[in-house]
Design a protein around this motif. Structure first.
Motif, PDB file in Angstrom:
ATOM      1  N   MET A   1      -1.317  21.553  36.971  1.00  0.00           N
ATOM      2  CA  MET A   1      -1.824  21.182  35.658  1.00  0.00           C
ATOM      3  C   MET A   1      -1.094  21.968  34.565  1.00  0.00           C
ATOM      4  SD  MET A   1      -4.318  18.871  35.645  1.00  0.00           S
ATOM      5  CE  MET A   1      -5.512  18.108  36.716  1.00  0.00           C
ATOM      6  N   ASN A   2      -1.180  21.438  33.365  1.00  0.00           N
ATOM      7  CA  ASN A   2      -0.515  22.041  32.222  1.00  0.00           C
ATOM      8  C   ASN A   2      -1.159  23.383  31.889  1.00  0.00           C
ATOM      9  OD1 ASN A   2       0.765  22.583  29.839  1.00  0.00           O
ATOM     10  ND2 ASN A   2       0.359  20.593  28.921  1.00  0.00           N
ATOM     11  N   SER A   3      -0.353  24.458  31.733  1.00  0.00           N
ATOM     12  CA  SER A   3      -0.887  25.777  31.397  1.00  0.00           C
ATOM     13  C   SER A   3      -1.054  25.964  29.897  1.00  0.00           C
ATOM     14  CB  SER A   3       0.025  26.870  31.967  1.00  0.00           C
ATOM     15  OG  SER A   3       1.317  26.772  31.405  1.00  0.00           O
ATOM     16  N   ARG A  28      -7.701  24.617  28.666  1.00  0.00           N
ATOM     17  CA  ARG A  28      -6.470  24.865  29.428  1.00  0.00           C
ATOM     18  C   ARG A  28      -6.123  23.701  30.342  1.00  0.00           C
ATOM     19  NH1 ARG A  28      -6.522  26.836  34.414  1.00  0.00           N
ATOM     20  NH2 ARG A  28      -8.671  27.554  34.111  1.00  0.00           N
ATOM     21  N   THR A  29      -7.149  23.092  30.930  1.00  0.00           N
ATOM     22  CA  THR A  29      -6.882  22.042  31.899  1.00  0.00           C
ATOM     23  C   THR A  29      -8.142  21.230  32.144  1.00  0.00           C
ATOM     24  OG1 THR A  29      -5.903  21.594  34.083  1.00  0.00           O
ATOM     25  CG2 THR A  29      -7.449  23.433  33.943  1.00  0.00           C
ATOM     26  N   THR A  40     -12.035  25.209  30.461  1.00  0.00           N
ATOM     27  CA  THR A  40     -11.631  23.912  31.023  1.00  0.00           C
ATOM     28  C   THR A  40     -12.459  22.776  30.436  1.00  0.00           C
ATOM     29  OG1 THR A  40     -13.154  24.056  32.899  1.00  0.00           O
ATOM     30  CG2 THR A  40     -10.949  24.997  33.199  1.00  0.00           C
ATOM     31  N   PHE A  99      -1.898  15.734  31.792  1.00  0.00           N
ATOM     32  CA  PHE A  99      -1.885  17.109  32.281  1.00  0.00           C
ATOM     33  C   PHE A  99      -1.068  17.285  33.556  1.00  0.00           C
ATOM     34  CE2 PHE A  99      -6.066  17.644  29.922  1.00  0.00           C
ATOM     35  CZ  PHE A  99      -5.524  18.482  28.957  1.00  0.00           C
TER      36      PHE A  99
END
Length: 350
Positions: A1-3, A28-29, A40, A99
């Motif tokens: 997933m995208n940080s 964040r994700t 999240t 993501f």
């Protein structure tokens, strides 16, 4: 997933949602409901999770915008934000796309270890990975991706934007449409399972046909699609086939079918449009399954099935009958005892 962190407001724009709470907070994700943390984003579409909103620890929760499903004054236990959307499932699909990490495929160009026959035609902007082999007469359409160790056989045709993942083999004369995705170690176009007994020995039959896979078909990992004895084994447009599925020679899979893992379809069977087949189901040869049929997992389909039915069991039957039979089966031990008691009583009276 995208940080990288993304604002809740930006997420809402992506999915056409309406924010209730702090749109400037960041996440964040995307996470599942039960594993969500304070940084999240998660989602709740079913009643079970919607009832537990007060326990959720996510920064924001995507919920249905349908009237009455989630009260207007609903809040998450930690005072976090809601994003109301018309369709939670579609919203999650869009966020998974955004993501997701970059695909693990080769970059555009041809790896120096690849082997491409001089007679093969390779379109523009293709990506050909390490140790790929492309045999004589093959045609590879624009923007196709061939990952490491892929083999493209003689006179195979790939349409535009196909993705063939590591170790897959596309054997001779197979034809793939546009945007077809073949999973790792799958084999398309291998010879079908056909033998004739001659003088006490099994003699292999040649299969002279091919496989045709229409546009937008996905095959999972380790799928086998055998070429036809005559004509074509065909998988219709938009069909999605899970890992470890076997499709035998001359099978016809209709548009939009879904086949779950470990399904086996025997030779010359025909599936209509938008048939759904549950995992570990067997479909016998030379039968026809009508449009929009749903087959429960672990079924054995042994005869023609009319359109629109839901079936299950061994052999497969309409689901209402199958469930009645299961209910009756559960009563058998008690019935056996009663019958034995009656037999004993008859013997006493005799």
């Amino acid at each position: 997933m995208n940080s990288e962190r993304t604002t809740i407001g930006q997420v809402a724009e992506w999915i056409g949602g309406r924010v209730e709470g702090d749109s400037t907070a960041t996440i964040r994700t995307l996470a599942s409901f039960d594993s969500a943390e304070p940084d999240t984003l998660t989602f709740a579409a079913d009643a079970k999770r919607l009832e537990r909103l007060a326990d959720c620890q996510a920064a924001a929760v995507i919920v249905p915008d349908e009237a009455g499903i989630v009260p207007d004054d609903a809040r998450i236990g930690n005072g976090a934000t809601l994003i109301r959307v018309p369709d939670v499932e579609r919203a999650v699909a869009e966020l998974l796309r955004r993501f997701a990490p970059p695909a693990d495929v080769p970059p555009a160009g041809v790896h120096p270890s690849a082997t491409i026959d001089a007679t093969a035609q390779v379109g523009p902007d293709v990506a050909i990975g390490a140790n790929v082999m492309i045999v004589a007469g093959a045609v590879i359409g624009p923007r196709c991706v061939l990952a490491a160790h892929v083999v493209i056989g003689r006179d195979v045709t790939l349409g535009n934007d196909c993705v063939i993942l590591p170790g897959a083999v596309i054997e001779a004369r197979s034809v793939l449409g546009n945007r077809v995705r073949i999973g790792p170690n799958s084999v398309v176009g291998a010879e079908g399972f056909g033998y004739i007994q001659v003088d006490g020995a099994h003699q292999r039959l040649e299969h002279t046909g091919n496989v045709v896979i229409e546009d937008d078909v996905d095959l999972g990992a380790c799928v086998c699609v055998d070429r036809a004895k005559f004509g074509s084994t065909r998988i219709g447009r938009g069909a999605k086939i899970d890992n470890l599925v076997q499709i035998a020679h001359n099978v016809q899979i209709g548009e939009g079918c879904l086949l779950a893992a470990q399904v086996g379809v025997a030779g010359s069977a025909k599936l209509g449009r938008f048939v759904v087949v549950g995992g570990s189901t067997g479909i016998r040869d030379n039968i026809t399954i009508g449009d929009d049929v749903q087959v429960m997992a672990y079924a054995a389909v042994a005869s023609d099935i009319k359109p629109g039915q839901t079936i299950g069991g061994i052999p497969a039957r309409p689901v209402s009958l199958f469930r009645r039979m299961l209910a009756a089966e559960a009563k058998l031990p008690t019935l056996v005892k009663r019958i034995k008691a009656l037999e004993s009583r008859i013997d006493e009276l005799g």
